[in-house]
Design a protein around this motif. Structure first.
Motif, PDB file in Angstrom:
ATOM      1  N   ASP A   9      52.308  69.244  84.528  1.00  0.00           N
ATOM      2  CA  ASP A   9      52.284  68.483  83.285  1.00  0.00           C
ATOM      3  C   ASP A   9      51.659  69.349  82.199  1.00  0.00           C
ATOM      4  N   ALA A  10      52.443  69.677  81.180  1.00  0.00           N
ATOM      5  CA  ALA A  10      51.942  70.413  80.018  1.00  0.00           C
ATOM      6  C   ALA A  10      51.542  69.455  78.900  1.00  0.00           C
ATOM      7  N   PHE A  11      51.663  68.139  79.151  1.00  0.00           N
ATOM      8  CA  PHE A  11      51.199  67.091  78.245  1.00  0.00           C
ATOM      9  C   PHE A  11      51.865  67.129  76.874  1.00  0.00           C
ATOM     10  N   ASP A  12      53.196  67.233  76.890  1.00  0.00           N
ATOM     11  CA  ASP A  12      53.952  67.013  75.662  1.00  0.00           C
ATOM     12  C   ASP A  12      53.876  65.544  75.262  1.00  0.00           C
ATOM     13  N   THR A  13      53.734  64.697  76.282  1.00  0.00           N
ATOM     14  CA  THR A  13      53.518  63.270  76.087  1.00  0.00           C
ATOM     15  C   THR A  13      52.686  62.781  77.254  1.00  0.00           C
ATOM     16  N   LEU A  14      52.156  61.576  77.171  1.00  0.00           N
ATOM     17  CA  LEU A  14      51.406  61.025  78.295  1.00  0.00           C
ATOM     18  C   LEU A  14      52.376  60.321  79.230  1.00  0.00           C
ATOM     19  N   GLU A  15      52.646  60.948  80.375  1.00  0.00           N
ATOM     20  CA  GLU A  15      53.556  60.361  81.350  1.00  0.00           C
ATOM     21  C   GLU A  15      52.987  59.046  81.881  1.00  0.00           C
ATOM     22  N   SER A  16      53.880  58.128  82.217  1.00  0.00           N
ATOM     23  CA  SER A  16      53.454  56.803  82.662  1.00  0.00           C
ATOM     24  C   SER A  16      52.675  56.846  83.970  1.00  0.00           C
ATOM     25  N   PHE A  72      34.844  58.089  83.729  1.00  0.00           N
ATOM     26  CA  PHE A  72      36.221  57.591  83.697  1.00  0.00           C
ATOM     27  C   PHE A  72      37.107  58.530  84.500  1.00  0.00           C
ATOM     28  N   TRP A  73      37.969  57.984  85.352  1.00  0.00           N
ATOM     29  CA  TRP A  73      38.888  58.820  86.110  1.00  0.00           C
ATOM     30  C   TRP A  73      40.322  58.317  85.963  1.00  0.00           C
ATOM     31  N   ALA A  74      41.249  59.250  86.108  1.00  0.00           N
ATOM     32  CA  ALA A  74      42.667  58.944  85.910  1.00  0.00           C
ATOM     33  C   ALA A  74      43.471  59.501  87.078  1.00  0.00           C
ATOM     34  N   PRO A  75      43.735  58.700  88.114  1.00  0.00           N
ATOM     35  CA  PRO A  75      44.618  59.156  89.186  1.00  0.00           C
ATOM     36  C   PRO A  75      46.059  59.216  88.693  1.00  0.00           C
ATOM     37  N   ASN A  76      46.812  60.174  89.185  1.00  0.00           N
ATOM     38  CA  ASN A  76      48.223  60.289  88.826  1.00  0.00           C
ATOM     39  C   ASN A  76      49.073  59.756  89.975  1.00  0.00           C
ATOM     40  N   SER A  77      49.970  58.833  89.659  1.00  0.00           N
ATOM     41  CA  SER A  77      50.753  58.151  90.698  1.00  0.00           C
ATOM     42  C   SER A  77      52.141  58.748  90.893  1.00  0.00           C
ATOM     43  N   ALA A  78      52.362  59.995  90.435  1.00  0.00           N
ATOM     44  CA  ALA A  78      53.687  60.605  90.580  1.00  0.00           C
ATOM     45  C   ALA A  78      54.062  60.816  92.034  1.00  0.00           C
ATOM     46  N   ASP A  97      45.042  54.936  75.852  1.00  0.00           N
ATOM     47  CA  ASP A  97      44.050  54.065  75.235  1.00  0.00           C
ATOM     48  C   ASP A  97      42.962  54.936  74.630  1.00  0.00           C
ATOM     49  N   ALA A  98      41.820  54.349  74.304  1.00  0.00           N
ATOM     50  CA  ALA A  98      40.756  55.097  73.633  1.00  0.00           C
ATOM     51  C   ALA A  98      40.138  56.157  74.524  1.00  0.00           C
ATOM     52  N   GLU A  99      40.300  56.017  75.844  1.00  0.00           N
ATOM     53  CA  GLU A  99      39.687  56.964  76.776  1.00  0.00           C
ATOM     54  C   GLU A  99      40.659  58.028  77.280  1.00  0.00           C
ATOM     55  N   LEU A 100      41.949  57.798  77.148  1.00  0.00           N
ATOM     56  CA  LEU A 100      42.951  58.711  77.695  1.00  0.00           C
ATOM     57  C   LEU A 100      44.148  58.760  76.761  1.00  0.00           C
ATOM     58  N   MET A 101      44.488  59.969  76.300  1.00  0.00           N
ATOM     59  CA  MET A 101      45.600  60.120  75.365  1.00  0.00           C
ATOM     60  C   MET A 101      46.111  61.546  75.417  1.00  0.00           C
ATOM     61  N   VAL A 102      47.235  61.792  74.786  1.00  0.00           N
ATOM     62  CA  VAL A 102      47.771  63.143  74.620  1.00  0.00           C
ATOM     63  C   VAL A 102      47.778  63.471  73.142  1.00  0.00           C
ATOM     64  N   GLU A 103      47.306  64.671  72.832  1.00  0.00           N
ATOM     65  CA  GLU A 103      47.248  65.111  71.434  1.00  0.00           C
ATOM     66  C   GLU A 103      47.343  66.631  71.398  1.00  0.00           C
ATOM     67  N   GLY A 104      48.255  67.155  70.604  1.00  0.00           N
ATOM     68  CA  GLY A 104      48.368  68.599  70.455  1.00  0.00           C
ATOM     69  C   GLY A 104      48.724  69.337  71.728  1.00  0.00           C
ATOM     70  N   GLY A 105      49.529  68.721  72.595  1.00  0.00           N
ATOM     71  CA  GLY A 105      49.953  69.370  73.829  1.00  0.00           C
ATOM     72  C   GLY A 105      48.895  69.424  74.905  1.00  0.00           C
ATOM     73  N   ALA A 106      47.938  68.498  74.884  1.00  0.00           N
ATOM     74  CA  ALA A 106      46.894  68.445  75.906  1.00  0.00           C
ATOM     75  C   ALA A 106      46.491  66.990  76.135  1.00  0.00           C
ATOM     76  N   MET A 107      46.002  66.710  77.336  1.00  0.00           N
ATOM     77  CA  MET A 107      45.399  65.412  77.608  1.00  0.00           C
ATOM     78  C   MET A 107      43.976  65.424  77.066  1.00  0.00           C
ATOM     79  N   LEU A 108      43.606  64.364  76.356  1.00  0.00           N
ATOM     80  CA  LEU A 108      42.234  64.185  75.914  1.00  0.00           C
ATOM     81  C   LEU A 108      41.608  63.053  76.709  1.00  0.00           C
TER      82      LEU A 108
END
Length: 209
Positions: A33-40, A66-72, A46-57
């Motif tokens: 994931d190069a974070f062109d967008t936030l994959e589902s 805060f943690w973000a598991p990826n369900s791919a 939301d306020a804690e997780l977003m994509v901006e400028g080609g990166a996850m913030l």
């Protein structure tokens, strides 16, 4: 807030130090994931997780982890790596960014964490409580500083996890992977006073060679 330098726990697995250089994700790529967008598969922005400028913030709330598991996908052995950068951190010693692995559910997973002061640690969340696996250690494998990017990597093989910082082995440790495979993801924490902002880029999961 848990997982910080002052939150050492009594239980830790044995580990080995090292320094051999090795490329990040040299096996067949299973997910990237190069974070062109936030994959589902990361969840909703939301306020804690977003994509901006080609990166996850990642912007955890004050005094919060805060943690973000990826369900791919669900993986057995896996080679997980990412480039991480502290963008805005008021208290580097009480805030961190990292990789999550051996994720079973929100109460059971492991993390490799680093802070902007050049410290690294490994934690296990087991049925809710956090257990230190490798206490916070200052290491010259990390480049400290706000705005400075480090590459972090976890390779899981059987019950052994190997931790790499900027291409060099930091530690190896025994652990207990979940039955039926693991999810992977990211984790971050903010200090009591303010919201910290961390950038994650070039997140990759590869086969273990």
């Amino acid at each position: 807030m848990l997982g910080l330098r002052f939150c050492a726990a009594a239980v830790a697995f044995a580990f080995l130090a090292g320094g051999a250089a090795e490329a990040c994700g040299s096996g067949k790529v299973l997910f990237s994931d190069a974070f062109d967008t936030l994959e589902s598969t990361w969840g909703k922005p939301d306020a804690e997780l977003m994509v901006e400028g080609g990166a996850m913030l990642m912007k955890p709330k004050e005094n919060f982890t805060f943690w973000a598991p990826n369900s791919a996908s669900i993986y057995d052995d896996a080679d997980i790596c990412a480039e991480v950068t502290p963008v805005e951190v008021s208290n580097p010693g009480n805030s961190f960014i990292g990789l999550m692995f051996w994720y079973e559910d929100d109460k059971n997973f492991y993390t490799l964490e680093i802070d902007a002061d050049g410290y690294a640690s490994v934690w296990r969340r087991q049925n809710g409580p956090w257990l230190s696996q490798i206490d916070w250690i200052q290491t010259d494998l990390l480049k400290p500083g706000i705005g400075v990017t480090n590459e972090i990597r976890v390779v899981t093989k059987g019950k052994v996890a190997s931790y790499y910082l900027n291409g060099k082995l930091f530690r190896e440790a025994m652990g207990l992977p979940p039955d039926g495979g693991q999810q992977v993801g990211t984790v971050a924490s903010s200090p009591k006073e303010t919201v910290a902002t961390y950038k994650v880029d070039n997140f990759t999961v590869s086969e273990v060679e």
